[in-house]
Design a protein around this motif. Structure first.
Motif, PDB file in Angstrom:
ATOM      1  N   LEU A   3       0.651  -1.175  -0.049  1.00 49.17           N
ATOM      2  CA  LEU A   3      -0.113  -0.048  -0.100  1.00 49.17           C
ATOM      3  C   LEU A   3       0.799   1.393  -0.007  1.00 49.17           C
ATOM      4  CD1 LEU A   3      -2.856  -1.078   2.612  1.00 49.17           C
ATOM      5  CD2 LEU A   3      -2.797  -1.416  -0.095  1.00 49.17           C
ATOM      6  N   GLU A   4       1.935   1.333  -1.000  1.00 49.62           N
ATOM      7  CA  GLU A   4       2.796   2.567  -0.944  1.00 49.62           C
ATOM      8  C   GLU A   4       2.102   3.687  -1.194  1.00 49.62           C
ATOM      9  OE1 GLU A   4       6.825   3.909  -3.209  1.00 49.62           O
ATOM     10  OE2 GLU A   4       6.000   1.880  -3.766  1.00 49.62           O
ATOM     11  N   GLU A   5       1.279   3.707  -2.121  1.00 50.22           N
ATOM     12  CA  GLU A   5       0.458   5.101  -2.545  1.00 50.22           C
ATOM     13  C   GLU A   5      -0.224   5.709  -1.328  1.00 50.22           C
ATOM     14  OE1 GLU A   5      -2.767   6.877  -5.708  1.00 50.22           O
ATOM     15  OE2 GLU A   5      -1.806   4.996  -5.651  1.00 50.22           O
ATOM     16  N   GLN A   6      -0.975   4.837  -0.526  1.00 46.39           N
ATOM     17  CA  GLN A   6      -1.735   5.168   0.487  1.00 46.39           C
ATOM     18  C   GLN A   6      -0.912   5.623   1.812  1.00 46.39           C
ATOM     19  OE1 GLN A   6      -2.235   2.519  -1.439  1.00 46.39           O
ATOM     20  NE2 GLN A   6      -4.514   2.059  -1.622  1.00 46.39           N
ATOM     21  N   ASP A  36      -9.626  -4.631   3.809  1.00 44.15           N
ATOM     22  CA  ASP A  36      -9.821  -5.118   5.182  1.00 44.15           C
ATOM     23  C   ASP A  36      -8.298  -4.766   5.886  1.00 44.15           C
ATOM     24  OD1 ASP A  36     -12.077  -6.298   5.085  1.00 44.15           O
ATOM     25  OD2 ASP A  36     -11.351  -8.264   4.454  1.00 44.15           O
ATOM     26  N   MET A  37      -7.742  -3.760   5.115  1.00 45.18           N
ATOM     27  CA  MET A  37      -6.265  -3.088   5.866  1.00 45.18           C
ATOM     28  C   MET A  37      -6.399  -1.790   6.094  1.00 45.18           C
ATOM     29  SD  MET A  37      -3.313  -5.383   3.954  1.00 45.18           S
ATOM     30  CE  MET A  37      -3.698  -4.822   2.308  1.00 45.18           C
ATOM     31  N   VAL A  38      -5.826  -1.100   6.746  1.00 48.57           N
ATOM     32  CA  VAL A  38      -5.777   0.150   7.023  1.00 48.57           C
ATOM     33  C   VAL A  38      -4.307   0.724   7.295  1.00 48.57           C
ATOM     34  CG1 VAL A  38      -6.229   1.892   8.944  1.00 48.57           C
ATOM     35  CG2 VAL A  38      -7.978   0.130   8.321  1.00 48.57           C
ATOM     36  N   VAL A  39      -3.939   1.867   6.629  1.00 47.46           N
ATOM     37  CA  VAL A  39      -2.676   2.559   6.960  1.00 47.46           C
ATOM     38  C   VAL A  39      -3.007   3.651   7.798  1.00 47.46           C
ATOM     39  CG1 VAL A  39      -2.010   1.781   4.640  1.00 47.46           C
ATOM     40  CG2 VAL A  39      -2.836   3.721   4.741  1.00 47.46           C
ATOM     41  N   ILE A  40      -2.063   3.823   8.738  1.00 52.11           N
ATOM     42  CA  ILE A  40      -2.432   4.852   9.900  1.00 52.11           C
ATOM     43  C   ILE A  40      -0.858   5.224  10.250  1.00 52.11           C
ATOM     44  CG2 ILE A  40      -2.274   2.987  11.713  1.00 52.11           C
ATOM     45  CD1 ILE A  40      -4.481   4.536  13.119  1.00 52.11           C
ATOM     46  N   SER A  41      -0.995   6.699  10.539  1.00 50.55           N
ATOM     47  CA  SER A  41       0.445   7.349  10.907  1.00 50.55           C
ATOM     48  C   SER A  41       1.074   6.630  12.296  1.00 50.55           C
ATOM     49  CB  SER A  41       0.069   8.711  11.184  1.00 50.55           C
ATOM     50  OG  SER A  41      -0.961   8.878  11.872  1.00 50.55           O
ATOM     51  N   PRO A  42       2.232   6.570  12.398  1.00 50.50           N
ATOM     52  CA  PRO A  42       2.904   5.974  13.450  1.00 50.50           C
ATOM     53  C   PRO A  42       2.794   6.769  14.564  1.00 50.50           C
ATOM     54  CG  PRO A  42       4.570   6.999  12.171  1.00 50.50           C
ATOM     55  CD  PRO A  42       3.179   7.238  11.297  1.00 50.50           C
ATOM     56  N   SER A  43       2.931   6.394  15.737  1.00 52.53           N
ATOM     57  CA  SER A  43       3.116   7.034  17.071  1.00 52.53           C
ATOM     58  C   SER A  43       4.289   7.762  17.228  1.00 52.53           C
ATOM     59  CB  SER A  43       2.705   5.992  18.161  1.00 52.53           C
ATOM     60  OG  SER A  43       2.715   6.489  19.531  1.00 52.53           O
ATOM     61  N   CYS A  56       2.230   2.756   9.194  1.00 51.94           N
ATOM     62  CA  CYS A  56       1.846   1.288   9.609  1.00 51.94           C
ATOM     63  C   CYS A  56       0.848   0.823   8.843  1.00 51.94           C
ATOM     64  CB  CYS A  56       1.501   1.330  11.262  1.00 51.94           C
ATOM     65  SG  CYS A  56       2.480   2.056  12.226  1.00 51.94           S
ATOM     66  N   VAL A  57       0.854  -0.542   8.521  1.00 49.47           N
ATOM     67  CA  VAL A  57      -0.316  -1.129   7.809  1.00 49.47           C
ATOM     68  C   VAL A  57      -0.817  -2.041   8.939  1.00 49.47           C
ATOM     69  CG1 VAL A  57      -0.916  -2.620   5.958  1.00 49.47           C
ATOM     70  CG2 VAL A  57       0.849  -0.924   5.568  1.00 49.47           C
ATOM     71  N   ILE A  58      -2.029  -1.915   9.237  1.00 51.62           N
ATOM     72  CA  ILE A  58      -2.706  -2.855  10.185  1.00 51.62           C
ATOM     73  C   ILE A  58      -3.892  -3.548   9.553  1.00 51.62           C
ATOM     74  CG2 ILE A  58      -1.919  -1.750  12.064  1.00 51.62           C
ATOM     75  CD1 ILE A  58      -4.668  -0.273  12.302  1.00 51.62           C
ATOM     76  N   ASP A  59      -4.475  -4.702  10.202  1.00 57.19           N
ATOM     77  CA  ASP A  59      -5.694  -5.131   9.692  1.00 57.19           C
ATOM     78  C   ASP A  59      -6.851  -4.488  10.535  1.00 57.19           C
ATOM     79  OD1 ASP A  59      -5.877  -6.719  12.144  1.00 57.19           O
ATOM     80  OD2 ASP A  59      -5.417  -8.566  11.142  1.00 57.19           O
ATOM     81  N   MET A  60      -8.194  -4.830  10.500  1.00 54.41           N
ATOM     82  CA  MET A  60      -9.276  -4.293  11.008  1.00 54.41           C
ATOM     83  C   MET A  60      -9.266  -4.606  12.419  1.00 54.41           C
ATOM     84  SD  MET A  60     -10.665  -2.318   9.045  1.00 54.41           S
ATOM     85  CE  MET A  60     -12.525  -2.271   9.907  1.00 54.41           C
ATOM     86  N   ASP A  61      -8.389  -5.814  12.996  1.00 54.13           N
ATOM     87  CA  ASP A  61      -8.396  -6.047  14.272  1.00 54.13           C
ATOM     88  C   ASP A  61      -7.260  -5.239  15.002  1.00 54.13           C
ATOM     89  OD1 ASP A  61     -10.634  -7.924  14.111  1.00 54.13           O
ATOM     90  OD2 ASP A  61      -9.143  -9.399  13.617  1.00 54.13           O
ATOM     91  N   GLY A  62      -6.560  -4.459  14.381  1.00 57.00           N
ATOM     92  CA  GLY A  62      -5.551  -3.865  14.827  1.00 57.00           C
ATOM     93  C   GLY A  62      -3.888  -4.518  14.843  1.00 57.00           C
ATOM     94  N   THR A  63      -4.114  -5.687  14.235  1.00 54.22           N
ATOM     95  CA  THR A  63      -2.850  -6.297  13.980  1.00 54.22           C
ATOM     96  C   THR A  63      -2.001  -5.639  13.097  1.00 54.22           C
ATOM     97  OG1 THR A  63      -3.721  -8.525  14.566  1.00 54.22           O
ATOM     98  CG2 THR A  63      -1.620  -8.563  13.461  1.00 54.22           C
ATOM     99  N   ILE A  64      -0.620  -5.577  13.350  1.00 56.48           N
ATOM    100  CA  ILE A  64       0.410  -4.831  12.475  1.00 56.48           C
ATOM    101  C   ILE A  64       0.847  -5.931  11.492  1.00 56.48           C
ATOM    102  CG2 ILE A  64       2.542  -3.882  12.229  1.00 56.48           C
ATOM    103  CD1 ILE A  64       2.334  -2.894  15.353  1.00 56.48           C
ATOM    104  N   SER A  73      -1.574   6.044  18.854  1.00 58.65           N
ATOM    105  CA  SER A  73      -2.513   5.638  19.922  1.00 58.65           C
ATOM    106  C   SER A  73      -3.811   5.770  19.941  1.00 58.65           C
ATOM    107  CB  SER A  73      -2.149   6.668  21.115  1.00 58.65           C
ATOM    108  OG  SER A  73      -2.141   7.855  20.771  1.00 58.65           O
ATOM    109  N   GLU A  74      -4.331   6.507  18.780  1.00 58.68           N
ATOM    110  CA  GLU A  74      -5.759   6.474  18.490  1.00 58.68           C
ATOM    111  C   GLU A  74      -6.330   5.391  17.714  1.00 58.68           C
ATOM    112  OE1 GLU A  74      -7.548   8.177  20.355  1.00 58.68           O
ATOM    113  OE2 GLU A  74      -6.628   9.906  20.871  1.00 58.68           O
ATOM    114  N   MET A  75      -5.413   4.330  17.210  1.00 59.29           N
ATOM    115  CA  MET A  75      -5.867   3.110  16.433  1.00 59.29           C
ATOM    116  C   MET A  75      -7.267   2.765  16.763  1.00 59.29           C
ATOM    117  SD  MET A  75      -4.016  -0.401  15.877  1.00 59.29           S
ATOM    118  CE  MET A  75      -4.223  -0.769  17.777  1.00 59.29           C
ATOM    119  N   PRO A  76      -7.496   2.686  18.004  1.00 59.45           N
ATOM    120  CA  PRO A  76      -8.853   2.028  18.343  1.00 59.45           C
ATOM    121  C   PRO A  76      -9.979   2.914  17.784  1.00 59.45           C
ATOM    122  CG  PRO A  76      -7.375   1.875  20.357  1.00 59.45           C
ATOM    123  CD  PRO A  76      -6.901   2.726  19.159  1.00 59.45           C
ATOM    124  N   LEU A  77      -9.979   4.293  17.789  1.00 58.15           N
ATOM    125  CA  LEU A  77     -10.783   5.165  17.482  1.00 58.15           C
ATOM    126  C   LEU A  77     -11.175   5.061  15.802  1.00 58.15           C
ATOM    127  CD1 LEU A  77     -12.469   7.809  17.280  1.00 58.15           C
ATOM    128  CD2 LEU A  77     -10.457   9.094  17.424  1.00 58.15           C
TER     129      LEU A  77
END
Length: 214
Positions: A3-6, A36-43, A56-64, A73-77
């Motif tokens: 997911l390089e572009e994202q 089913d994947m999410v890219v999110i800024s790191p802490s 970070c690339v995580i799945d919908m359960d928060g697994t890296i 830290s706002e990954m749960p949100l």
């Protein structure tokens, strides 16, 4: 790189938020969903040092799945909003006007028709500690049928069909909060748009966005 572009878009969005004065330090975060994947800024990574591979690339359960650093830290949100809405992009910031507005109201008064850009009056989610499941639940509830919400004693969030769409709403959210704060400071009676007027604006903006080129 997965997911390089994202991931690159996450970096660009963080830098744009910083340049616009919508965050202080690293106190903000953004994400984008792809299936089913999410890219999110790191802490705690300074935005000016962040690289796409740091995102970070995580799945919908928060697994890296991929990424050198811990997710925000706002990954749960972020995950709660994605599970509950059709959003594909989220921004969270600590901009001055929207943060201040969240201290004094439960819903942002509809003093400007730009409130319609968010689907209706912007609600303020009750306070809960950052990174907590309580905060995730409160904000997800406040976002029902909306594309933005404020967080009491905290900041703001916008959502969209893409990260770019979510980020494009940030200046408008800050604008309606800024003009409302200025109006409130006069102590004079405000001209507030009715629910019917805002709904008409929502419908007009929806039709406007769908109008094809001539």
């Amino acid at each position: 790189m997965l997911l390089e572009e994202q991931r690159r878009t996450v970096v660009e969005t963080c830098l744009a938020m910083q340049k616009a004065g919508l965050v202080v330090g690293t106190a903000g975060n953004v994400s984008a969903r792809d299936g089913d994947m999410v890219v999110i800024s790191p802490s705690a990574v300074p935005y000016e040092e962040m690289r796409p591979e740091d995102v970070c690339v995580i799945d919908m359960d928060g697994t890296i799945i991929e990424g050198e650093y811990k997710p925000s830290s706002e990954m749960p949100l972020h995950l709660s909003v994605y599970r509950s809405t059709d959003a594909r992009g989220i921004t969270h910031n600590h901009a001055p006007a929207s943060t201040a507005m969240g201290l004094v109201v439960d819903t942002v008064p509809t003093s400007h028709y730009y409130s319609a850009m968010f689907g209706g009056p912007v609600r303020v989610a009750p306070y809960a500690p950052f990174g907590s499941l309580d905060l995730a639940r409160n904000v997800t509830d406040a976002l029902k049928d909306r594309h933005a919400a404020l967080m009491a004693n905290h900041g703001a969030i916008t959502t969209g069909a893409s990260l770019e769409a979510a980020a494009s709403l940030l200046p408008y959210l800050e604008y309606i909060c800024e003009i409302e704060l200025r109006a409130m400071s006069t102590g004079r009676q405000e001209k507030i748009l009715s629910e019917d007027q805002i709904q008409a604006a929502v419908e007009a903006m929806t039709s406007y966005r769908k109008t094809p080129r001539a």
